[in-house]
Motif scaffolding. Structure first.
Motif, PDB file in Angstrom:
ATOM      1  N   LEU A  74       0.827  -1.209   0.000  1.00  0.00           N
ATOM      2  CA  LEU A  74       0.000   0.000   0.000  1.00  0.00           C
ATOM      3  C   LEU A  74       0.859   1.257   0.000  1.00  0.00           C
ATOM      4  N   TYR A  75       1.849   1.288   0.900  1.00  0.00           N
ATOM      5  CA  TYR A  75       2.698   2.484   1.012  1.00  0.00           C
ATOM      6  C   TYR A  75       3.618   2.670  -0.189  1.00  0.00           C
ATOM      7  N   GLY A  76       3.868   1.600  -0.939  1.00  0.00           N
ATOM      8  CA  GLY A  76       4.731   1.710  -2.108  1.00  0.00           C
ATOM      9  C   GLY A  76       3.989   1.876  -3.413  1.00  0.00           C
ATOM     10  N   SER A  77       2.673   2.098  -3.349  1.00  0.00           N
ATOM     11  CA  SER A  77       1.874   2.163  -4.576  1.00  0.00           C
ATOM     12  C   SER A  77       1.294   3.545  -4.872  1.00  0.00           C
ATOM     13  N   GLY A  78       1.650   4.540  -4.079  1.00  0.00           N
ATOM     14  CA  GLY A  78       1.181   5.889  -4.353  1.00  0.00           C
ATOM     15  C   GLY A  78      -0.314   6.065  -4.198  1.00  0.00           C
ATOM     16  N   VAL A  79      -0.891   5.384  -3.228  1.00  0.00           N
ATOM     17  CA  VAL A  79      -2.341   5.482  -3.030  1.00  0.00           C
ATOM     18  C   VAL A  79      -2.733   6.867  -2.551  1.00  0.00           C
ATOM     19  N   ALA A  91       6.560  12.262  -7.737  1.00  0.00           N
ATOM     20  CA  ALA A  91       7.206  13.329  -6.971  1.00  0.00           C
ATOM     21  C   ALA A  91       7.927  12.767  -5.748  1.00  0.00           C
ATOM     22  N   ALA A  92       7.327  11.757  -5.109  1.00  0.00           N
ATOM     23  CA  ALA A  92       7.918  11.189  -3.896  1.00  0.00           C
ATOM     24  C   ALA A  92       9.207  10.437  -4.177  1.00  0.00           C
ATOM     25  N   THR A  93       9.328   9.870  -5.377  1.00  0.00           N
ATOM     26  CA  THR A  93      10.525   9.082  -5.713  1.00  0.00           C
ATOM     27  C   THR A  93      11.550   9.893  -6.503  1.00  0.00           C
ATOM     28  N   ALA A 144      15.564   2.429  -8.290  1.00  0.00           N
ATOM     29  CA  ALA A 144      14.524   2.329  -7.268  1.00  0.00           C
ATOM     30  C   ALA A 144      13.253   3.035  -7.720  1.00  0.00           C
ATOM     31  N   SER A 145      13.418   4.213  -8.332  1.00  0.00           N
ATOM     32  CA  SER A 145      12.262   4.956  -8.835  1.00  0.00           C
ATOM     33  C   SER A 145      11.536   4.172  -9.919  1.00  0.00           C
ATOM     34  N   PRO A 181       2.624  11.260 -14.320  1.00  0.00           N
ATOM     35  CA  PRO A 181       3.259  10.037 -13.817  1.00  0.00           C
ATOM     36  C   PRO A 181       4.694   9.942 -14.298  1.00  0.00           C
ATOM     37  N   GLY A 182       5.442   9.033 -13.700  1.00  0.00           N
ATOM     38  CA  GLY A 182       6.850   8.887 -14.062  1.00  0.00           C
ATOM     39  C   GLY A 182       7.049   8.325 -15.452  1.00  0.00           C
ATOM     40  N   ILE A 183       6.066   7.577 -15.991  1.00  0.00           N
ATOM     41  CA  ILE A 183       6.157   7.011 -17.338  1.00  0.00           C
ATOM     42  C   ILE A 183       4.915   7.415 -18.121  1.00  0.00           C
ATOM     43  N   SER A 184       4.973   7.296 -19.444  1.00  0.00           N
ATOM     44  CA  SER A 184       3.851   7.718 -20.279  1.00  0.00           C
ATOM     45  C   SER A 184       2.646   6.807 -20.068  1.00  0.00           C
ATOM     46  N   VAL A 185       1.464   7.319 -20.461  1.00  0.00           N
ATOM     47  CA  VAL A 185       0.224   6.559 -20.308  1.00  0.00           C
ATOM     48  C   VAL A 185       0.274   5.287 -21.162  1.00  0.00           C
ATOM     49  N   LEU A 186       0.797   5.405 -22.388  1.00  0.00           N
ATOM     50  CA  LEU A 186       0.916   4.228 -23.251  1.00  0.00           C
ATOM     51  C   LEU A 186       1.807   3.169 -22.612  1.00  0.00           C
TER      52      LEU A 186
END
Length: 299
Positions: free
Chosen positions: A216-221, A227-229, A236-237, A263-268
């Motif tokens: 849970l804590y590692g999934s950005g809920v 931003a956190a990573t 790790a990011s 997000p850190g990666i594109s939607v596709l």
């Protein structure tokens, strides 16, 4: 003078030959994978009926009954909003934090409930397993269907929250259909993985809440994972952003919300990652469970 007739001593056929001659099989023998799939399809009505029965039986003794399937994630959302949104201020940079938070909790909660139920799918139904002959994968699959039914009701509430908080109704909402389909395949595979593991490791049910809380804590809920990573090493990011639950959650937010943090990666790329996770875990979990078919229910 009559000739002596020599007769060979009679030898009884081997048990394997007798079994083959009369079409007998070893009790509890694991069928071939294709035969197992056909048997599961033949038992589809049993799986649905068992899932419906479990869904109706859940929380029947509670005064609010089935309403708790919606009230529980809403209560969690209120608690997390108080702690993370107001006290820790993780809502910084997120325009519609209540909807952002609820989307994460509802989507993550679907997988959490499947994993929790799947862990005890075999160990909690030993009486039925020992009394009846049926493909054992029916049990973790019925857990997945039960939770999917509950999620569909909860999603209506989530959509109401999204609209009330000012988000418009857009065509992007339709992407929730393939998203939930991929997550359901992923969840089904995961349920079968933990079902077999739970039948072997009796303490897994006690350990699972801690594993799920870490996930849970590692999934950005309740915060922006990208931003956190930002200050973490690249590996790790990337690892956190490829986490299947963070991918499912971000895709759900992209479907429901107009303005979300990048997000850190594109939607596709997220759709491709979600597809890979669904296929790998779905098929891998099924094969892993099938390989242990003859073990279930034995003392």
């Amino acid at each position: 003078m009559a000739e002596a007739v020599v007769t060979e001593p009679y030898s009884a056929p081997a048990p394997a030959q007798l079994a083959a001659r009369h079409g007998l099989r070893v009790a509890g023998e694991r069928p071939a994978l294709t035969d197992y799939v056909r048997r599961l399809w033949a038992y589809r009505h049993f799986i649905l009926a068992f899932a419906n029965a479990k869904n109706v039986a859940t929380l029947t003794t509670a005064r609010l009954g089935q309403l708790w399937h919606v009230l529980t994630p809403l209560t969690n959302a209120a608690v997390y909003y108080l702690i993370f949104g107001l006290i820790l201020n993780t809502s910084r940079g997120i325009e519609n934090f209540p909807a952002y938070l609820c989307a994460g909790i509802f989507i993550f909660g679907y997988t959490t409930q499947v994993v929790t139920g799947g862990t005890g799918a075999i160990s909690g139904n030993l009486g039925m397993i020992r009394a009846l002959q049926f493909p054992r994968a029916s049990l973790p699959l019925s857990v997945t269907i039960t939770q999917l039914q509950q999620l569909l009701a909860a999603m209506l509430v989530l959509m109401g929250i999204v609209l009330i908080t000012g988000e418009p109704l857009t065509f992007n909402w339709l992407t929730l259909i393939p998203l939930l389909l991929l997550q359901t395949v992923f969840n089904a595979g995961l349920a079968m993985l933990v079902a077999r593991a739970g039948s072997k490791i009796t303490d897994l049910k006690q350990i699972m809440p801690f594993l799920l809380r870490t996930w849970l804590y590692g999934s950005g809920v309740f915060f922006n994972l990208a931003a956190a990573t930002d200050g973490l090493p690249k590996w790790a990011s990337t690892l956190l952003q490829l986490n299947p639950m963070s991918v499912f959650i971000e895709l759900g937010r992209e479907a429901l919300l107009v303005n979300t943090p990048a997000p850190g990666i594109s939607v596709l790329s997220m759709w491709l990652v979600a597809l890979v996770w669904a296929v790998v875990v779905g098929i891998g979990g099924f094969v892993y469970f099938w390989r242990g078919e003859k073990e279930y229910g034995r003392g």
